[in-house]
Write an enzyme that holds these catalytic residues in place. Structure first.
Site, mmCIF file in Angstrom:
data_model
loop_
_atom_site.group_PDB
_atom_site.id
_atom_site.type_symbol
_atom_site.label_atom_id
_atom_site.label_comp_id
_atom_site.label_asym_id
_atom_site.label_seq_id
_atom_site.Cartn_x
_atom_site.Cartn_y
_atom_site.Cartn_z
ATOM 1 N N CYS A 48 -11.169 -30.158 -35.021
ATOM 2 C CA CYS A 48 -10.168 -30.759 -35.902
ATOM 3 C C CYS A 48 -10.729 -32.006 -36.582
ATOM 4 O O CYS A 48 -11.477 -32.780 -35.988
ATOM 5 C CB CYS A 48 -8.895 -31.176 -35.187
ATOM 6 S SG CYS A 48 -8.049 -29.806 -34.420
ATOM 7 N N ARG A 84 -15.561 -29.338 -38.727
ATOM 8 C CA ARG A 84 -14.953 -29.658 -37.430
ATOM 9 C C ARG A 84 -13.886 -28.645 -37.012
ATOM 10 O O ARG A 84 -13.396 -28.672 -35.886
ATOM 11 C CB ARG A 84 -14.321 -31.045 -37.476
ATOM 12 C CG ARG A 84 -15.297 -32.156 -37.753
ATOM 13 C CD ARG A 84 -14.586 -33.475 -37.768
ATOM 14 N NE ARG A 84 -14.089 -33.820 -36.453
ATOM 15 C CZ ARG A 84 -14.779 -34.442 -35.514
ATOM 16 N NH1 ARG A 84 -16.023 -34.789 -35.758
ATOM 17 N NH2 ARG A 84 -14.243 -34.722 -34.356
ATOM 18 N N TRP A 134 -8.790 -26.749 -35.707
ATOM 19 C CA TRP A 134 -9.444 -25.786 -34.825
ATOM 20 C C TRP A 134 -8.452 -25.588 -33.678
ATOM 21 O O TRP A 134 -8.250 -26.485 -32.867
ATOM 22 C CB TRP A 134 -10.760 -26.357 -34.317
ATOM 23 C CG TRP A 134 -11.596 -25.409 -33.523
ATOM 24 C CD1 TRP A 134 -12.464 -24.473 -33.998
ATOM 25 C CD2 TRP A 134 -11.671 -25.317 -32.091
ATOM 26 N NE1 TRP A 134 -13.050 -23.805 -32.958
ATOM 27 C CE2 TRP A 134 -12.588 -24.295 -31.782
ATOM 28 C CE3 TRP A 134 -11.040 -25.987 -31.047
ATOM 29 C CZ2 TRP A 134 -12.892 -23.939 -30.468
ATOM 30 C CZ3 TRP A 134 -11.346 -25.628 -29.733
ATOM 31 C CH2 TRP A 134 -12.270 -24.612 -29.455
ATOM 32 N N ASN A 186 -6.223 -34.760 -33.259
ATOM 33 C CA ASN A 186 -7.418 -34.053 -32.801
ATOM 34 C C ASN A 186 -7.472 -34.204 -31.291
ATOM 35 O O ASN A 186 -7.457 -35.318 -30.792
ATOM 36 C CB ASN A 186 -8.658 -34.701 -33.458
ATOM 37 C CG ASN A 186 -9.958 -34.144 -32.922
ATOM 38 O OD1 ASN A 186 -10.006 -33.047 -32.394
ATOM 39 N ND2 ASN A 186 -11.030 -34.898 -33.073
ATOM 40 N N GLY A 187 -7.499 -33.097 -30.558
ATOM 41 C CA GLY A 187 -7.565 -33.188 -29.096
ATOM 42 C C GLY A 187 -6.470 -32.364 -28.449
ATOM 43 O O GLY A 187 -5.924 -31.449 -29.063
ATOM 44 N N GLU A 240 -32.988 -21.110 -27.598
ATOM 45 C CA GLU A 240 -32.442 -21.682 -28.833
ATOM 46 C C GLU A 240 -32.493 -20.657 -29.980
ATOM 47 O O GLU A 240 -31.558 -20.585 -30.787
ATOM 48 C CB GLU A 240 -33.212 -22.973 -29.175
ATOM 49 C CG GLU A 240 -32.801 -23.671 -30.455
ATOM 50 C CD GLU A 240 -31.338 -24.113 -30.516
ATOM 51 O OE1 GLU A 240 -30.625 -24.035 -29.521
ATOM 52 O OE2 GLU A 240 -30.915 -24.519 -31.612
ATOM 53 N N LYS A 287 -29.143 -19.531 -31.941
ATOM 54 C CA LYS A 287 -28.992 -19.630 -33.401
ATOM 55 C C LYS A 287 -28.545 -18.297 -33.964
ATOM 56 O O LYS A 287 -27.629 -18.229 -34.776
ATOM 57 C CB LYS A 287 -30.310 -20.043 -34.086
ATOM 58 C CG LYS A 287 -30.716 -21.479 -33.934
ATOM 59 C CD LYS A 287 -29.902 -22.466 -34.730
ATOM 60 C CE LYS A 287 -28.709 -22.965 -33.983
ATOM 61 N NZ LYS A 287 -28.828 -24.018 -33.026
ATOM 62 N N GLU A 291 -24.823 -17.337 -32.843
ATOM 63 C CA GLU A 291 -23.696 -18.132 -33.337
ATOM 64 C C GLU A 291 -23.442 -17.955 -34.833
ATOM 65 O O GLU A 291 -22.313 -18.085 -35.271
ATOM 66 C CB GLU A 291 -23.792 -19.597 -32.935
ATOM 67 C CG GLU A 291 -24.844 -20.416 -33.613
ATOM 68 C CD GLU A 291 -24.837 -21.886 -33.157
ATOM 69 O OE1 GLU A 291 -23.793 -22.413 -32.782
ATOM 70 O OE2 GLU A 291 -25.910 -22.499 -33.204
ATOM 71 N N HIS A 293 -37.262 -8.135 -14.208
ATOM 72 C CA HIS A 293 -36.236 -8.146 -13.153
ATOM 73 C C HIS A 293 -34.862 -7.738 -13.677
ATOM 74 O O HIS A 293 -33.853 -8.017 -13.047
ATOM 75 C CB HIS A 293 -36.158 -9.535 -12.505
ATOM 76 C CG HIS A 293 -37.444 -9.941 -11.857
ATOM 77 N ND1 HIS A 293 -37.899 -9.360 -10.695
ATOM 78 C CD2 HIS A 293 -38.392 -10.836 -12.233
ATOM 79 C CE1 HIS A 293 -39.068 -9.890 -10.373
ATOM 80 N NE2 HIS A 293 -39.389 -10.789 -11.296
ATOM 81 N N LYS A 298 -18.021 -28.056 -35.007
ATOM 82 C CA LYS A 298 -19.244 -28.857 -34.896
ATOM 83 C C LYS A 298 -19.240 -29.759 -33.655
ATOM 84 O O LYS A 298 -20.214 -29.816 -32.930
ATOM 85 C CB LYS A 298 -19.405 -29.699 -36.170
ATOM 86 C CG LYS A 298 -20.669 -30.533 -36.217
ATOM 87 C CD LYS A 298 -21.888 -29.670 -36.388
ATOM 88 C CE LYS A 298 -23.175 -30.475 -36.418
ATOM 89 N NZ LYS A 298 -24.330 -29.601 -36.153
HETATM 90 O O1 M6R Z 1 -22.948 -32.841 -30.616
HETATM 91 P P1 M6R Z 1 -23.661 -32.192 -29.461
HETATM 92 O O2 M6R Z 1 -25.125 -32.171 -29.621
HETATM 93 O O3 M6R Z 1 -23.251 -32.790 -28.141
HETATM 94 O O4 M6R Z 1 -23.139 -30.695 -29.448
HETATM 95 C C1 M6R Z 1 -23.499 -29.823 -28.421
HETATM 96 C C2 M6R Z 1 -23.175 -28.381 -28.768
HETATM 97 O O5 M6R Z 1 -21.799 -28.219 -28.982
HETATM 98 C C3 M6R Z 1 -23.939 -27.901 -30.006
HETATM 99 O O6 M6R Z 1 -25.322 -28.080 -29.859
HETATM 100 C C4 M6R Z 1 -23.634 -26.430 -30.287
HETATM 101 O O7 M6R Z 1 -24.169 -25.636 -29.277
HETATM 102 C C5 M6R Z 1 -24.182 -26.011 -31.657
HETATM 103 N N1 M6R Z 1 -23.250 -25.156 -32.319
HETATM 104 C C6 M6R Z 1 -25.465 -25.280 -31.587
HETATM 105 O O8 M6R Z 1 -25.932 -24.905 -32.827
#
Ligand code: M6R
Length: 609
Positions: free
Chosen positions: A2, A27, A74, A100-101, A482, A486, A489, A505, A604
């Protein structure tokens, strides 16, 4: 999670709110709305879906005024719908709130307020805030807010306005971030800097438990007891252009291309190639304390956690201290062993991730020192950690983290060198040698980015695959994780990152002629091992895309596709290897027509548990 924006001043408020919401859309993006007061009348426009739908609504039904608030959502409580979109009203419609929250005790409060005759229109937890304040409104709005906030349980940031108090926004922070932009004859409220950076570079960062009364020409910040606080107005060095797409189709692609710059900004000025000194100005931990640490716990979430896993290898190798890496969401629930001789390193792009913050608080409570590795000046993590190493990646808007990741690795490299030197494992000569190689990385990244076309071609070949396996070993195992994160997501393709030696395994059962395996096979101490793992994939007719450096004839015999990365120190390979994997995910998502910058179900900053 949010985005909130608010404006009070002489300009057309709807335009400023919409501009801010567009910049905060990362956000949350399931619905949006704004409320604006004109001549004592509250006008609200809300819409399901992305901001552009709200924009279309405003073209059909414009609203004017000179103070107001806006929100991009969100969903947590209540499905995404126009009705559940913020701002939310009290019974009179004269007071609105954006939030937000999460309000954890909202059901209990809802029952109580319903019994008093309040009528609720939505399924959200937010609406109870408006009704609660309404029920306490006997004198001023400010008094009603101060009376209401102690009843709310949970983590929240709010902004509210009322037709009865023209030209005033009241904002409060109890968890998620909230900043006040200080302008000339106008003031702003926002969840994040880019939302208002075009209008002012002077910001007040609200800390937890602070309430701001924002008028056109004044900002007063108080604590929960109503005591006035002296708050510093901090100038922000970011250029507003940095928060724009700059000609790229997506923020993610722009941010991938910004990595050489982000890397330079994070390392330059912090390491001397003459003296071999490492300068970490804000760490606020003495050399004596650094010498006394017996262990390091690194804590983070998502991509930042993957950077932390790379950091483990860097610190253990360069400073010879044992490092454990933990998910923020797991750490405090396993009753971790925390003693004063353990240093906690918390990594976060936003500095607001609820799970990472909670882990830091757990460590703090047990009197352990901590360092935040963070990209956002003034964020909660940097306020609460003992010291900070700022990554200078600049604003990261794409939901998929890219440039923050490489900056976090670079910052940990500096920390590892600093620790190694302080603890006597590295000489000045060693630090200079590492520093020289580190400084060469941005140019090597540029070299890789010039070959973007190769990766685009690979994406065309593989975008219809249903599953991917990413393999790596040692320091490059986190790169496999990672690379998989990527891809999943932003393209919604199932992908798994695995330590290559573990494949036999279990995951090897998945492999067939339709299964692409991305294998990191650089010439390091486990090169021979990974060649064998690649053989294992080929023996089951899997397709191998290998990333390597240097002479590759051995690999050419086995792999179907090879991506060459420039040569560097083994410890620096992750900084280069991740770039082709980010590009592969990007171009696959693009081919699939996915919303690269705002993937479904994500936000985000994850400011809720
Ligand atoms: O702001 P932060 O680095 O603490 O965020 C952590 C994760 O939420 C963030 O890295 C998330 O996994 C991303 N979408 C990855 O691309």
């Amino acid at each position: 999670m949010c985005g909130i924006v608010g404006y009070v001043g002489k300009k057309q408020v709807a335009d400023i709110l919409m501009d801010g919401l567009k910049r905060l859309e990362y956000r949350g993006y399931d619905s949006a709305g704004i409320a604006v007061v004109e001549n004592g009348v509250m006008n609200v426009r809300r819409s399901l879906g992305k901001i552009r739908l709200l924009e279309e609504l405003l073209i059909k039904k414009p609203i004017k005024g000179d103070f107001g608030v806006g929100h991009t959502r969100w969903a947590t409580h209540g499905k995404p719908s126009e009705e559940n979109a913020h701002p939310h009203r009290d019974c009179t419609g004269k007071l609105v709130v954006v939030h937000n929250g999460i309000i954890e005790n909202y059901l209990e409060l809802k029952q109580e307020l319903t019994a008093k005759g309040h009528k609720f229109q939505t399924e959200t937890d937010t609406e109870i805030i408006a009704h609660l304040i309404e029920s306490n409104l006997t004198n001023s709005l400010e008094q009603a807010v101060f009376k209401s906030l102690p009843r709310l349980k949970g983590a929240y940031a709010i902004a509210l306005i009322s037709t009865e108090e023209p030209q005033r926004i009241i904002a409060a922070r109890f968890g998620p971030p909230l900043i006040i932009g200080v302008g000339n004859g106008e003031n702003f409220v926002a969840s994040d800097i880019p939302a208002i950076l075009h209008y002012t570079k002077n910001m007040i960062f609200l800390a937890d438990g602070e309430i701001a009364i924002v008028d056109q020409s004044s900002v007063v910040v108080k604590d929960v007891r109503g005591k006035k606080l002296k708050k510093e107005v901090m100038p922000i060095a970011w250029d507003p252009i940095m928060a724009e797409k700059g000609g790229y189709k997506h923020f993610m692609l722009k941010e991938i291309h910004e990595q050489p710059r982000a890397m330079r900004d994070t390392i330059y000025g912090r390491i001397s190639l003459d003296s071999g000194a490492v300068f970490l100005n804000d760490i606020r931990i003495t050399e004596k304390e650094f010498k006394s640490f017996k262990k390091i716990n690194i804590i983070a979430c998502g991509t930042s956690l993957h950077a932390g896993l790379v950091g483990k290898f860097l610190i253990e190798e360069l400073a010879r201290i044992p490092v454990e890496v933990d998910y923020g969401s797991e750490f405090r629930y396993r009753d971790p062993i925390i003693t004063r001789d353990i240093l906690h390193v918390v990594i976060s792009q936003s500095g607001e991730t609820a799970d990472t913050l909670a882990a830091l608080r757990e460590a703090k409570q047990k009197k352990s020192k901590s360092i935040a590795i963070c990209n956002v000046v003034g964020s909660m993590l940097t306020r609460e950690a003992t010291g900070t190493i700022y990554t200078h990646a600049g604003p990261e808007i794409g939901v998929a983290s890219t440039k923050a990741f490489i900056s976090q690795i670079a910052a940990q490299y500096l920390l590892a060198l600093y620790l190694g030197k302080v603890r006597g494992h590295l000489t000045e000569k060693d630090v200079r040698a590492h520093g020289k190689q580190l400084m060469r990385i941005p140019a090597k990244m540029e070299e890789l980015l010039r070959r973007e076309g190769e990766i685009e071609e690979l994406a065309k070949r593989f975008y219809t695959s249903k599953d991917f396996l990413f393999l790596g070993r040692g320091i490059n195992y986190p790169i496999a994780l990672e690379g998989a994160l990527k891809l999943k997501e932003i393209s919604y393709i199932h992908a798994e990152g695995y330590p290559a030696g573990e494949m036999k395994h279990g995951p090897i059962a998945l492999i067939d002629e339709n299964f692409p395996v991305v294998a990191v096979a650089v010439k390091d101490r486990v090169y021979e091992k990974i060649l064998s793992n690649i053989e294992e994939v080929k023996a089951r007719s899997g397709i191998v895309i290998a990333l390597t450096n240097g002479e590759s004839s051995e690999l050419e015999k086995r792999a179907d596709h090879i991506i060459q990365i420039p040569e560097t120190l083994d410890l620096l390979n992750p900084l280069l290897l991740i770039i082709p994997l980010q590009l592969l995910a990007y171009y696959i998502a693009l081919k699939l027509g996915c919303d690269v910058d705002q993937p479904r179900n994500l936000a985000k900053s994850v400011t809720v548990e």
